[in-house]
Design a protein around this motif. Structure first.
Motif, PDB file in Angstrom:
ATOM      1  N   THR A   1       0.786  -1.262   0.029  1.00 55.42           N
ATOM      2  CA  THR A   1      -0.049   0.067  -0.152  1.00 55.42           C
ATOM      3  C   THR A   1       0.961   1.255  -0.239  1.00 55.42           C
ATOM      4  O   THR A   1       0.702   2.196  -0.685  1.00 55.42           O
ATOM      5  N   ARG A   2       1.691   1.339   0.783  1.00 56.88           N
ATOM      6  CA  ARG A   2       2.899   2.485   1.068  1.00 56.88           C
ATOM      7  C   ARG A   2       3.452   2.625  -0.580  1.00 56.88           C
ATOM      8  O   ARG A   2       3.693   3.591  -1.009  1.00 56.88           O
ATOM      9  N   GLU A   3       3.896   1.565  -1.093  1.00 53.81           N
ATOM     10  CA  GLU A   3       4.685   1.600  -2.338  1.00 53.81           C
ATOM     11  C   GLU A   3       3.653   2.260  -3.506  1.00 53.81           C
ATOM     12  O   GLU A   3       3.845   2.950  -4.328  1.00 53.81           O
TER      13      GLU A   3
ATOM     14  N   GLY B   1       0.864   4.069  -2.867  1.00 51.18           N
ATOM     15  CA  GLY B   1       0.848   5.407  -2.629  1.00 51.18           C
ATOM     16  C   GLY B   1       1.896   6.468  -3.215  1.00 51.18           C
ATOM     17  O   GLY B   1       1.844   7.286  -3.610  1.00 51.18           O
ATOM     18  N   ASP B   2       3.377   5.727  -2.876  1.00 53.49           N
ATOM     19  CA  ASP B   2       4.291   6.541  -3.224  1.00 53.49           C
ATOM     20  C   ASP B   2       4.323   6.758  -4.831  1.00 53.49           C
ATOM     21  O   ASP B   2       4.740   7.853  -5.673  1.00 53.49           O
ATOM     22  N   PHE B   3       3.957   5.707  -5.368  1.00 52.64           N
ATOM     23  CA  PHE B   3       3.834   5.491  -7.273  1.00 52.64           C
ATOM     24  C   PHE B   3       2.924   6.754  -7.476  1.00 52.64           C
ATOM     25  O   PHE B   3       3.372   7.510  -8.396  1.00 52.64           O
ATOM     26  N   VAL B   4       1.772   6.758  -6.781  1.00 49.35           N
ATOM     27  CA  VAL B   4       0.747   7.562  -7.238  1.00 49.35           C
ATOM     28  C   VAL B   4       1.289   9.318  -6.807  1.00 49.35           C
ATOM     29  O   VAL B   4       0.961  10.097  -7.991  1.00 49.35           O
ATOM     30  N   THR B   5       1.711   9.432  -5.836  1.00 46.84           N
ATOM     31  CA  THR B   5       2.462  10.603  -5.469  1.00 46.84           C
ATOM     32  C   THR B   5       3.272  11.245  -6.434  1.00 46.84           C
ATOM     33  O   THR B   5       3.398  12.230  -6.888  1.00 46.84           O
ATOM     34  N   ASP B   6       4.110  10.130  -6.989  1.00 43.69           N
ATOM     35  CA  ASP B   6       5.448  10.594  -8.033  1.00 43.69           C
ATOM     36  C   ASP B   6       4.502  10.950  -9.179  1.00 43.69           C
ATOM     37  O   ASP B   6       4.933  12.130  -9.732  1.00 43.69           O
ATOM     38  N   GLY B   7       3.471  10.354  -9.647  1.00 45.15           N
ATOM     39  CA  GLY B   7       2.697  10.533 -10.939  1.00 45.15           C
ATOM     40  C   GLY B   7       2.273  12.023 -10.803  1.00 45.15           C
ATOM     41  O   GLY B   7       2.220  12.892 -11.781  1.00 45.15           O
TER      42      GLY B   7
END
Length: 78
Positions: free
Chosen positions: A38-40, A42-48
């Protein structure tokens, strides 16, 4: 000397305790894995989102001003 019934009860008790311990360990592993995944994500979406906003800002900067598409009020941020 321990009777057959008591010996069988002790074996069942030990197996049950061992199974409960193992199931608890497996649940902990799964919980940790779900949290990490879940954290990964979320981080991926934030990067996008950050890349999209940077691209929009770069376009505004390249075009020489105008309305910032990130500013939803339509006001020039400068």
């Amino acid at each position: 000397m321990v009777g057959k019934f008591e010996s069988s009860k002790d074996v069942v008790q030990e197996l049950t305790e061992s199974a409960a311990h193992r199931v608890g360990n497996i649940a902990t592993i799964i919980t940790s894995a779900v949290k990490d995944v879940t954290r990964e994500i979320g981080d991926f979406v934030t990067d996008g989102i950050e890349m999209r906003e940077a691209a929009q800002q770069a376009k505004v900067d390249h075009d020489g001003g105008g309305v910032d598409p990130i500013d939803d009020r339509g006001a020039d941020p400068r």
